[in-house]
Design a protein around this motif. Structure first.
Motif, PDB file in Angstrom:
ATOM      1  N   GLU A  36      13.260  43.158 -13.327  1.00 59.62           N
ATOM      2  CA  GLU A  36      12.295  44.048 -14.776  1.00 59.62           C
ATOM      3  C   GLU A  36      12.765  44.226 -15.160  1.00 59.62           C
ATOM      4  OE1 GLU A  36       8.274  45.817 -12.745  1.00 59.62           O
ATOM      5  OE2 GLU A  36       9.701  47.318 -13.470  1.00 59.62           O
ATOM      6  N   MET A  37      14.407  44.287 -15.140  1.00 60.52           N
ATOM      7  CA  MET A  37      15.610  44.921 -16.367  1.00 60.52           C
ATOM      8  C   MET A  37      16.402  43.099 -16.028  1.00 60.52           C
ATOM      9  SD  MET A  37      17.075  47.885 -15.972  1.00 60.52           S
ATOM     10  CE  MET A  37      18.268  47.381 -16.676  1.00 60.52           C
ATOM     11  N   TRP A  38      15.551  42.094 -15.582  1.00 55.99           N
ATOM     12  CA  TRP A  38      16.485  40.910 -16.749  1.00 55.99           C
ATOM     13  C   TRP A  38      14.907  40.620 -17.366  1.00 55.99           C
ATOM     14  CZ3 TRP A  38      13.436  36.378 -16.084  1.00 55.99           C
ATOM     15  CH2 TRP A  38      13.567  35.849 -16.834  1.00 55.99           C
ATOM     16  N   GLY A  39      13.948  40.965 -17.268  1.00 58.23           N
ATOM     17  CA  GLY A  39      12.982  40.429 -17.283  1.00 58.23           C
ATOM     18  C   GLY A  39      12.704  41.212 -18.858  1.00 58.23           C
ATOM     19  N   GLN A  40      13.276  42.630 -18.947  1.00 60.35           N
ATOM     20  CA  GLN A  40      13.206  43.703 -19.941  1.00 60.35           C
ATOM     21  C   GLN A  40      14.286  42.837 -21.171  1.00 60.35           C
ATOM     22  OE1 GLN A  40      15.533  45.962 -21.737  1.00 60.35           O
ATOM     23  NE2 GLN A  40      17.436  45.725 -20.018  1.00 60.35           N
ATOM     24  N   HIS A  41      15.536  42.229 -20.454  1.00 59.07           N
ATOM     25  CA  HIS A  41      16.803  41.718 -21.023  1.00 59.07           C
ATOM     26  C   HIS A  41      15.741  39.726 -21.604  1.00 59.07           C
ATOM     27  CE1 HIS A  41      20.058  40.830 -22.777  1.00 59.07           C
ATOM     28  NE2 HIS A  41      20.362  39.561 -22.686  1.00 59.07           N
ATOM     29  N   ALA A  42      14.706  39.448 -21.226  1.00 61.91           N
ATOM     30  CA  ALA A  42      14.810  38.061 -21.412  1.00 61.91           C
ATOM     31  C   ALA A  42      14.125  38.035 -22.425  1.00 61.91           C
ATOM     32  CB  ALA A  42      14.607  37.410 -20.382  1.00 61.91           C
ATOM     33  N   ALA A  43      12.754  39.192 -22.336  1.00 69.96           N
ATOM     34  CA  ALA A  43      11.283  39.741 -23.181  1.00 69.96           C
ATOM     35  C   ALA A  43      11.260  40.307 -24.420  1.00 69.96           C
ATOM     36  CB  ALA A  43      10.110  39.224 -22.010  1.00 69.96           C
ATOM     37  N   LEU A 106       8.930  40.836 -29.442  1.00 71.53           N
ATOM     38  CA  LEU A 106       8.519  41.146 -27.882  1.00 71.53           C
ATOM     39  C   LEU A 106       8.321  39.670 -27.585  1.00 71.53           C
ATOM     40  CD1 LEU A 106       7.654  42.427 -25.308  1.00 71.53           C
ATOM     41  CD2 LEU A 106       5.433  42.609 -26.454  1.00 71.53           C
ATOM     42  N   LYS A 107       9.101  38.915 -26.344  1.00 69.89           N
ATOM     43  CA  LYS A 107       7.963  37.403 -26.052  1.00 69.89           C
ATOM     44  C   LYS A 107       7.396  37.677 -24.301  1.00 69.89           C
ATOM     45  CE  LYS A 107      13.375  36.166 -27.071  1.00 69.89           C
ATOM     46  NZ  LYS A 107      14.407  35.442 -26.630  1.00 69.89           N
ATOM     47  N   ALA A 108       6.198  37.647 -25.279  1.00 75.20           N
ATOM     48  CA  ALA A 108       4.935  37.399 -24.489  1.00 75.20           C
ATOM     49  C   ALA A 108       5.102  36.764 -23.313  1.00 75.20           C
ATOM     50  CB  ALA A 108       3.387  37.927 -24.998  1.00 75.20           C
ATOM     51  N   PRO A 109       5.523  35.389 -23.138  1.00 78.47           N
ATOM     52  CA  PRO A 109       4.797  34.845 -21.906  1.00 78.47           C
ATOM     53  C   PRO A 109       6.218  35.452 -21.080  1.00 78.47           C
ATOM     54  CG  PRO A 109       5.476  32.987 -23.895  1.00 78.47           C
ATOM     55  CD  PRO A 109       5.462  34.402 -24.606  1.00 78.47           C
ATOM     56  N   THR A 110       7.133  36.099 -21.272  1.00 75.83           N
ATOM     57  CA  THR A 110       8.169  36.400 -20.397  1.00 75.83           C
ATOM     58  C   THR A 110       7.916  38.125 -19.814  1.00 75.83           C
ATOM     59  OG1 THR A 110       9.856  35.316 -21.321  1.00 75.83           O
ATOM     60  CG2 THR A 110      10.672  36.598 -19.491  1.00 75.83           C
ATOM     61  N   MET A 111       7.382  38.384 -20.309  1.00 73.08           N
ATOM     62  CA  MET A 111       6.645  39.532 -19.995  1.00 73.08           C
ATOM     63  C   MET A 111       6.109  39.806 -19.359  1.00 73.08           C
ATOM     64  SD  MET A 111       5.629  43.196 -22.537  1.00 73.08           S
ATOM     65  CE  MET A 111       4.907  44.212 -21.449  1.00 73.08           C
ATOM     66  N   ALA A 166      -0.351  40.883 -24.483  1.00 74.64           N
ATOM     67  CA  ALA A 166       0.329  40.599 -26.010  1.00 74.64           C
ATOM     68  C   ALA A 166       0.265  38.248 -25.561  1.00 74.64           C
ATOM     69  CB  ALA A 166       1.296  40.730 -26.035  1.00 74.64           C
ATOM     70  N   TYR A 167       0.458  38.113 -25.105  1.00 76.31           N
ATOM     71  CA  TYR A 167       0.923  36.822 -24.072  1.00 76.31           C
ATOM     72  C   TYR A 167      -0.920  35.786 -25.248  1.00 76.31           C
ATOM     73  CZ  TYR A 167       1.094  32.483 -21.113  1.00 76.31           C
ATOM     74  OH  TYR A 167       1.700  31.349 -21.008  1.00 76.31           O
ATOM     75  N   PHE A 168      -2.873  36.695 -24.353  1.00 72.67           N
ATOM     76  CA  PHE A 168      -3.856  36.057 -24.585  1.00 72.67           C
ATOM     77  C   PHE A 168      -4.224  36.189 -25.714  1.00 72.67           C
ATOM     78  CE2 PHE A 168      -2.624  35.722 -19.904  1.00 72.67           C
ATOM     79  CZ  PHE A 168      -3.517  34.554 -19.577  1.00 72.67           C
ATOM     80  N   LEU A 169      -3.732  37.366 -26.026  1.00 78.54           N
ATOM     81  CA  LEU A 169      -4.705  38.029 -27.710  1.00 78.54           C
ATOM     82  C   LEU A 169      -3.729  38.255 -28.681  1.00 78.54           C
ATOM     83  CD1 LEU A 169      -7.594  39.463 -25.982  1.00 78.54           C
ATOM     84  CD2 LEU A 169      -7.968  37.616 -27.316  1.00 78.54           C
ATOM     85  N   PRO A 170      -2.454  37.858 -28.550  1.00 83.17           N
ATOM     86  CA  PRO A 170      -1.469  38.547 -29.641  1.00 83.17           C
ATOM     87  C   PRO A 170      -1.283  38.974 -31.087  1.00 83.17           C
ATOM     88  CG  PRO A 170      -1.686  35.914 -29.626  1.00 83.17           C
ATOM     89  CD  PRO A 170      -2.836  36.234 -29.037  1.00 83.17           C
ATOM     90  N   GLY A 171      -2.777  37.934 -31.314  1.00 80.11           N
ATOM     91  CA  GLY A 171      -3.213  38.407 -33.327  1.00 80.11           C
ATOM     92  C   GLY A 171      -4.456  39.896 -33.188  1.00 80.11           C
TER      93      GLY A 171
END
Length: 202
Positions: A36-43, A106-111, A166-171
């Motif tokens: 999750e530390m990697w994920g928070q940085h990437a996303a 936010l980068k939703a897919p990675t998160m 965030a990933y499936f309903l971004p709007g």
């Protein structure tokens, strides 16, 4: 003499099973923390960051519980160690949540995928602790570790839901702001759990 030896061995076996179980749970917590530390940085996800610190405090509880099982006793020093870990993790999480409010990209897919794996690892931790409970469940340290892990599991579910939104309903909404706000809430919960350690067990 033989009966006494058998009695000691029967008492020691559940204790060592508990210690091994806490060791496995600690390894799962470490793996989840770094994922999750990697994920928070990437996303750029504060929700993953908050969950990472929450699971780090889980690991702290497992170490305290393992030590209590090893010593076959519990004392106020162990409780203070657990309290310190919670208060520090809570304070850091709140601070980072406030910081990320100013930059909520936010980068939703990675998160989403990191949050999903983190949720599965949290479920594995609950299963491991449940197995320990059969032999060591009366321990206050074990009960604290279990309740804290279940709370972390609940926060992981929330992070997964935010990531899915965030990933499936971004709007539909602005989920990038939910992460920092949720992190502040998780940090406050960690500090509250630390404060609860001051209360005597009955």
């Amino acid at each position: 003499m033989g009966h006494d030896h058998d009695h000691i061995h029967a008492h020691a076996l559940p204790r060592w099973r508990a210690i091994v179980g806490y060791g496995v749970a600690s390894l799962l917590a470490i793996a989840t923390f770094w994922l999750e530390m990697w994920g928070q940085h990437a996303a750029h996800s504060t929700g993953l960051l908050a969950d990472a610190f929450h699971v780090a405090s889980d690991g702290w509880f497992y170490v305290v519980a393992a030590w209590a099982a090893f010593k076959s006793t519990e004392n106020t020093k162990q409780s203070q160690v657990a309290k310190m870990g919670l208060m520090v993790a809570g304070g850091i999480t709140i601070s980072l949540g406030l910081y990320r409010l100013s930059d909520p990209a936010l980068k939703a897919p990675t998160m989403f995928f990191v949050a999903l794996i983190g949720l599965l690892l949290n479920i594995a931790m609950v299963v491991v602790l449940a197995k320990i409970g059969g032999s060591h469940g009366h321990s206050h340290s074990h009960q604290a570790a279990m309740s804290h892990t279940v709370a972390d599991l609940a926060s992981s579910v929330v992070v997964c839901l935010v990531a899915a939104l965030a990933y499936f309903l971004p709007g539909v909404s602005s989920p990038e702001y939910v992460g920092p706000i949720g992190a502040i809430g998780i940090g406050a919960m960690l500090m509250w759990q630390g404060k609860q350690r001051d209360k005597p067990h009955h």
